[in-house]
Design a protein around this motif. Structure first.
Motif, mmCIF file in Angstrom:
data_model
loop_
_atom_site.group_PDB
_atom_site.id
_atom_site.type_symbol
_atom_site.label_atom_id
_atom_site.label_comp_id
_atom_site.label_asym_id
_atom_site.label_seq_id
_atom_site.Cartn_x
_atom_site.Cartn_y
_atom_site.Cartn_z
ATOM 1 N N HIS A 156 3.032 -1.514 -44.656
ATOM 2 C CA HIS A 156 4.433 -1.908 -44.475
ATOM 3 C C HIS A 156 4.649 -2.508 -43.099
ATOM 4 N N GLN A 157 4.002 -1.968 -42.089
ATOM 5 C CA GLN A 157 4.101 -2.535 -40.748
ATOM 6 C C GLN A 157 3.550 -3.962 -40.719
ATOM 7 N N LEU A 158 2.392 -4.158 -41.335
ATOM 8 C CA LEU A 158 1.794 -5.488 -41.365
ATOM 9 C C LEU A 158 2.683 -6.465 -42.136
ATOM 10 N N TYR A 159 3.245 -5.997 -43.231
ATOM 11 C CA TYR A 159 4.094 -6.832 -44.086
ATOM 12 C C TYR A 159 5.380 -7.246 -43.369
ATOM 13 N N THR A 203 12.467 -4.151 -50.752
ATOM 14 C CA THR A 203 13.673 -4.551 -50.027
ATOM 15 C C THR A 203 13.381 -5.147 -48.654
ATOM 16 N N ALA A 204 12.114 -5.148 -48.244
ATOM 17 C CA ALA A 204 11.769 -5.613 -46.898
ATOM 18 C C ALA A 204 11.794 -7.129 -46.816
ATOM 19 N N ARG A 205 12.086 -7.610 -45.623
ATOM 20 C CA ARG A 205 11.929 -9.028 -45.325
ATOM 21 C C ARG A 205 10.594 -9.183 -44.619
ATOM 22 N N THR A 206 9.688 -9.908 -45.239
ATOM 23 C CA THR A 206 8.344 -10.010 -44.686
ATOM 24 C C THR A 206 8.288 -10.991 -43.526
ATOM 25 N N ALA A 207 7.402 -10.708 -42.584
ATOM 26 C CA ALA A 207 7.134 -11.617 -41.470
ATOM 27 C C ALA A 207 5.957 -12.532 -41.773
ATOM 28 N N LEU A 208 5.396 -12.410 -42.974
ATOM 29 C CA LEU A 208 4.166 -13.123 -43.300
ATOM 30 C C LEU A 208 4.446 -14.376 -44.119
ATOM 31 N N PRO A 209 3.567 -15.365 -44.006
ATOM 32 C CA PRO A 209 3.689 -16.562 -44.848
ATOM 33 C C PRO A 209 3.297 -16.244 -46.280
ATOM 34 N N GLN A 210 3.646 -17.136 -47.170
ATOM 35 C CA GLN A 210 3.282 -16.938 -48.568
ATOM 36 C C GLN A 210 1.807 -17.224 -48.816
ATOM 37 N N ARG A 211 1.211 -18.059 -47.962
ATOM 38 C CA ARG A 211 -0.199 -18.368 -48.112
ATOM 39 C C ARG A 211 -0.909 -18.260 -46.767
ATOM 40 N N ALA A 212 -2.168 -17.892 -46.826
ATOM 41 C CA ALA A 212 -2.977 -17.848 -45.612
ATOM 42 C C ALA A 212 -3.197 -19.269 -45.079
#
Length: 234
Positions: A156-159, A203-212
């Motif tokens: 969850h932290q990474l996400y 419910t989280a807003r991710t900080a990650l892109p959809q693709r690597a």
């Protein structure tokens, strides 16, 4: 693994790295090595299913060939991804440090959620099976529970932040959860934790892109392979 000259990265992982070690814990090492490029050109190339070595004296150690390691990290495999997020390394070459610098390029939101939550669910199922077959006094129950909670928190932290914290800021809640798993109330507590984190991910807003971002990773592996073209296998 006796020959360490081909190592790019090596560091301490597992319970010691997380801050969850006990007097019974071993010191675990994880590393990335590189095969000579010419070894891929022969009749028996080091295929990815064969690209793993084990052993570091008496210590538990796992080493993945860089091609295999990068594939696993692109899949956001929790047990391999953490090699790029350690605070310190026992081995770090120039290429190894460059690989660490590319760690964010491996990440994608869907793969992080699937890998970490999926791996936690696998831990959960093994834990319930162990409760049923070995009983509540099985010492490994508590360890399974600690790592279940750790996986969910780290994932969850990474996400949500784009950063993987390897060492837990406060290990006591994880030890308490482990102790709880050895009681009758443990199964309900584990199910509640799974449900809690499933909702958190939903419910989280991710900080990650959809693709690597694979372009810099491709550039890295191409340069690495060229640099090791003339290396001779031991």
């Amino acid at each position: 693994m006796e020959d360490r000259s081909d190592l790019l990265l090596e560091g301490v992982v597992g319970s010691v790295a997380y801050g969850l070690d006990t007097p019974h814990s071993d010191v675990d090492y994880l590393g990335v090595y590189v095969e000579p490029t010419r070894s891929f050109l022969g009749l028996n190339p080091p295929t990815r299913d064969r690209g793993t070595r084990h052993g570091r004296g008496a210590a538990d150690a796992t080493y993945h060939e860089v091609g295999k390691a990068m594939g696993l990290i692109l899949a956001c495999n929790p047990t391999v991804t953490e090699i790029l997020w350690l605070d310190e390394y026992t081995v770090a070459t120039d290429f190894g440090r460059e690989l660490v610098g590319l760690r964010s390029s491996f990440l994608s939101a869907q793969r992080v959620r699937h890998a970490y939550f999926g791996y936690a669910m696998a831990q959960f199922r093994r834990m319930l099976t162990r409760r049923e077959t070995q009983g509540l006094q099985d010492r490994r129950l508590a360890k399974h529970a600690r790592h279940l909670r750790r996986l969910l928190w780290q994932g969850h932290q990474l996400y949500t932040t784009g950063t993987l914290p390897v060492r837990l800021p406060d290990p006591e809640p994880y030890f308490e959860f482990g102790r709880q798993m050895t009681t009758e109330a443990g199964e309900a507590a584990a199910k509640a934790l799974i449900a809690e984190y499933e909702q958190k991910f939903d419910t989280a807003r991710t900080a990650l892109p959809q693709r690597a971002d694979e372009a810099p990773l491709e550039d890295f592996i191409q340069r690495l392979r060229r640099a090791h073209l003339d290396d001779r296998p031991a």
